[in-house]
Design an enzyme around this catalytic site. Structure first.
Site, PDB file in Angstrom:
ATOM      1  N   THR A  87     -39.601  35.357  16.709  1.00  0.00           N
ATOM      2  CA  THR A  87     -39.423  36.727  16.411  1.00  0.00           C
ATOM      3  C   THR A  87     -39.926  36.998  15.130  1.00  0.00           C
ATOM      4  O   THR A  87     -40.304  37.766  14.208  1.00  0.00           O
ATOM      5  CB  THR A  87     -37.836  36.555  16.177  1.00  0.00           C
ATOM      6  N   THR A 111     -36.123  31.322  16.507  1.00  0.00           N
ATOM      7  CA  THR A 111     -34.493  30.180  16.598  1.00  0.00           C
ATOM      8  C   THR A 111     -34.030  29.894  17.436  1.00  0.00           C
ATOM      9  O   THR A 111     -33.587  29.276  17.568  1.00  0.00           O
ATOM     10  CB  THR A 111     -34.096  31.822  15.919  1.00  0.00           C
TER      11      THR A 111
END
Ligand code: SIN
Length: 323
Positions: A14, A96
């Site tokens: 991300t 993540t």
């Protein structure tokens, strides 16, 4: 310039994500922006250090799709750079979702006396307030901290060791935790405040053996096959039997509580172990660890979460294959 380098390896996530609509925090595509551009977007980075920031794009993926071949490529690039005398530290940009797994994999295969700092973001680069730039700055601050070493993760102003770090929230910016042991430290305006010593990795029998075994892999099918199962209400052993028939080499069980397993699952697991499949018990509890008891038939994971126990078992099987 000092003549020293910080190597920044990009893998996607991300932090490198973009959305069609500016400010969209969830409807975005991960892994769109190259690592070179991520750094260019944070001019303050170069102001932090007179080290040269050397970038390499090792992968460009959403980390939900992380796999052993990407880990292999990343580990080999890290090992290469760590042995260069002019390399001060490595920073890795990562998604993540599986960051804790990559951190643990690298911890297990590298002899990282220098810092290897993984960082990430919960919001894409196009968010109204992206968290990636600050996390990158903090990661470089950690990389530059005198005495730092070992594989760590940096996000939301916290530093976590590879052994304990876990993503615990699907949305909030401070998505990581080290459970009841707490973060290794905090990054405050570019300074690190430690709560305990750096997890410097000394060369270990496992790291040397595993790295050599990884180097020799030419085909993804050579990675040992280790699967994770969960014990839950209404569990059945059918999945164990199917996996054993399919040639699985290792099974990690996310057990209930202190390593207990539904009886319908336990019997085929004990049978699988007797037939040569390695079986390891972890716990599905997010904190704490399985405490072994006399008479345990299935070994426990020495405190590792199911996903990390899978990596350790995979590397162990790989090392055995190389003997
Ligand atoms: C990923 O893990 O690559 C996507 C999700 C994220 O980075 O937060």
């Amino acid at each position: 310039m000092s003549g020293q380098k910080i190597v920044v390896l990009g893998t996607g996530g991300t932090i490198a994500g973009t959305s069609a609509r500016a400010g969209d925090n969830i409807g975005y595509t991960a892994a769109q922006v190259g690592v070179e551009h991520l750094l260019q977007a944070v001019p303050a980075l170069q102001a932090l250090t007179d080290c040269h920031l050397h970038t390499e794009q090792v992968a460009q993926i959403d980390s939900k799709d992380m796999d052993a071949p990407v880990w292999r490529a990343l580990a080999l690039r890290c090992a290469h750079h760590l042995q260069e005398t002019d390399v001060r530290a490595i920073v890795i940009t990562h998604g993540t979702d599986t960051l804790e797994e990559t951190a643990w994999f690298l911890d297990q295969v590298l002899a990282a006396d220098k810092p290897v700092v993984l960082t990430c973001a919960m919001r894409p680069a196009t968010a109204l307030t992206p968290d990636g730039p600050q996390n990158l700055l903090d990661a470089v601050a950690v990389a530059l901290t005198p005495g730092a070493g070992g594989v760590v993760a940096v996000a939301a102003g916290e530093v976590h060791g590879a052994r304990w770090v876990q993503k615990v929230h699907p949305y909030r910016v401070n998505a990581f935790s080290s459970g009841d042991i707490g973060p290794l430290g905090f990054v405050e305006e570019g300074r690190v405040r430690l709560t305990r010593a750096w997890p410097k990795n000394q060369p270990s029998a496992l790291s040397g053996k595993a790295l050599a075994a990884i180097e020799n892999i030419v085909d993804a099918a050579q990675w040992p096959r280790v699967e994770i199962l969960m014990s839950h209400a209404g569990a059945s052993g059918a999945v164990v039997n199917a996996l054993v028939r399919d040639g699985v080499q290792g099974l990690v069980v996310a057990c209930t509580g202190n390593g207990t397993i539904h009886q319908a699952l336990e019997t085929p697991l004990v049978r699988a172990q007797a037939s040569g499949v390695r079986v390891v018990r972890s716990t599905r509890c997010p904190e704490g660890q399985v405490l072994p008891k006399p008479g345990d038939v299935l070994p426990d994971s020495f405190g590792l979460s199911p996903v990390k126990a899978r990596i350790t078992l995979m590397l162990d099987l790989l090392g055995q294959g190389a003997d």
